[in-house]
Write a protein that holds these residues in place. Structure first.
Motif, short mmCIF file in Angstrom:
data_model
loop_
_atom_site.label_atom_id
_atom_site.label_comp_id
_atom_site.label_asym_id
_atom_site.label_seq_id
_atom_site.Cartn_x
_atom_site.Cartn_y
_atom_site.Cartn_z
N UNK A 268 70.40 27.55 -68.55
CA UNK A 268 70.17 27.76 -69.98
C UNK A 268 71.47 27.73 -70.76
N UNK A 269 72.54 28.22 -70.13
CA UNK A 269 73.84 28.27 -70.78
C UNK A 269 74.63 26.98 -70.60
N UNK A 270 74.40 26.29 -69.47
CA UNK A 270 75.14 25.06 -69.15
C UNK A 270 74.20 24.11 -68.42
N UNK A 271 73.50 23.25 -69.13
CA UNK A 271 72.40 22.45 -68.56
C UNK A 271 72.79 21.52 -67.41
N UNK A 272 74.05 21.15 -67.29
CA UNK A 272 74.46 20.26 -66.20
C UNK A 272 75.02 21.01 -65.00
N UNK A 273 75.07 22.34 -65.09
CA UNK A 273 75.66 23.13 -64.00
C UNK A 273 74.78 23.10 -62.75
N UNK A 274 75.40 23.38 -61.61
CA UNK A 274 74.67 23.48 -60.34
C UNK A 274 75.14 24.71 -59.59
N UNK A 275 74.24 25.23 -58.77
CA UNK A 275 74.57 26.34 -57.88
C UNK A 275 75.02 25.77 -56.54
N UNK A 276 76.19 26.13 -56.07
CA UNK A 276 76.65 25.64 -54.78
C UNK A 276 75.76 26.18 -53.67
N UNK A 277 75.43 25.31 -52.74
CA UNK A 277 74.70 25.73 -51.55
C UNK A 277 75.13 24.85 -50.40
N UNK A 278 75.02 25.37 -49.20
CA UNK A 278 75.44 24.62 -48.02
C UNK A 278 74.64 23.32 -47.92
N UNK A 279 75.36 22.23 -47.68
CA UNK A 279 74.73 20.92 -47.55
C UNK A 279 74.70 20.13 -48.83
N UNK A 280 74.92 20.79 -49.97
CA UNK A 280 74.91 20.08 -51.25
C UNK A 280 76.01 19.02 -51.27
N UNK A 281 75.65 17.81 -51.73
CA UNK A 281 76.61 16.73 -51.89
C UNK A 281 76.59 16.29 -53.35
N UNK A 282 77.74 16.28 -53.98
CA UNK A 282 77.87 15.83 -55.36
C UNK A 282 78.69 14.55 -55.40
#
Length: 289
Positions: A268-282
């Motif tokens: 809601x505060x930053x629409x493009x943000x992501x939560x880090x989690x194991x296995x995540x690839x950006x």
């Protein structure tokens, strides 16, 4: 269609927790391993920190042996080095690692090589670290300076953390990722060092261990503990023109349910943000899209 590694700028998260590993049924979604991030840039592996997530990364890299990779430490608290004795490629003589870091101030004239062998490779390790046989090459970093790794530019700045820590800005072909963990925000203004690192970054990985409410909780305040909040991460990202904020270094007591709920507030505060989690690839080249 197959991709060409020489054209990739990818970030994979292998450990996203802070302070202590937190395995269990209520943390399996985001993962319980401590800090370890692998940036794959133009065919190179740049590994940031050696928390317990490093063990899992090592198992993956075994399939690619022989390998050459570049390791960068923010600092040497336990949650950033505990994976090192269990990083299997270190015991492979055909592999080579370039190890970068800053010797703590109390190290005086100690080199990074001596610091790594005498302090990071601790005598209490449950693994016989004397058997390390990989080709380890050491590089001392002067915090605040920039340097080149072929066509990759790496900038560093000091962070606000007990015993010190170092943030990294990694730029390649016009794209930038920032690894900024284990830092506490300032009480009266944005941290100039952090904003400088994050300027116009495509991806900004930030120590968001607490919420503002937890940080200022009068019964158990976290002021002075060396970590920041997701709200401060949003403020820095906005001020610095960041495309994508990554909420990182999760508090070990924050369950999957807690983090899922928190993600709604973050988005809601930053629409493009992501939560880090194991296995995540950006994909840094696609950040914020």
């Amino acid at each position: 269609m197959e991709t060409n590694p020489s054209n990739e700028f990818l970030i994979q998260f292998w450990g996203v927790r802070g302070s202590i590993p937190s395995p269990g049924s209520d943390t399996v979604g985001y993962g319980g391993n401590t800090s370890c991030v692998d940036m794959r840039i133009g065919g190179k592996h740049l590994i940031f920190d050696g928390g317990t997530g490093l063990r899992v990364l090592g198992k993956s890299l075994l399939k690619q042996s022989p390998i050459e990779a570049y390791v960068f430490f923010t600092h040497y608290h336990w949650d950033h080095i505990q994976g090192i004795p269990f990083f299997f490629p270190y015991f492979s003589p055909q592999d080579r690692f370039h190890i970068h870091g800053q010797v703590p101030p109390e190290g005086e004239l100690m080199t990074m090589e001596r610091h790594f062998k005498e302090r990071v490779l601790h005598v209490n390790s449950p693994v016989p670290i004397a058997d390390i046989s990989a080709d380890l090459r050491f590089h001392d970093i002067v915090c605040g300076e920039a340097f080149q790794l072929d066509d990759i530019t790496i900038e560093t700045k000091p962070l606000n953390h007990p015993n010190g820590a170092m943030g990294y800005r990694v730029s390649w072909r016009g794209y930038t990722a920032v690894y900024c963990t284990d830092t506490e925000h300032l009480p009266d203004r944005l941290d100039e060092n952090v904003v400088h690192l994050a300027r116009d970054a495509d991806v900004f990985i930030y120590d968001a261990m607490y919420t503002d409410a937890e940080y200022h909780n009068p019964k158990s305040p976290k002021v002075g503990w060396g970590h920041s909040t997701w709200q401060e991460g949003v403020r820095v990202a906005e001020a610095a023109g960041v495309k994508q904020l990554v909420i990182f270094h999760h508090e070990p007591n924050h369950s999957d349910v807690f983090l899922d709920d928190l993600s709604h507030e973050v988005l809601a505060a930053s629409p493009t943000a992501v939560m880090a989690k194991e296995g995540l690839i950006l994909d840094v080249t696609q950040a914020g899209q």
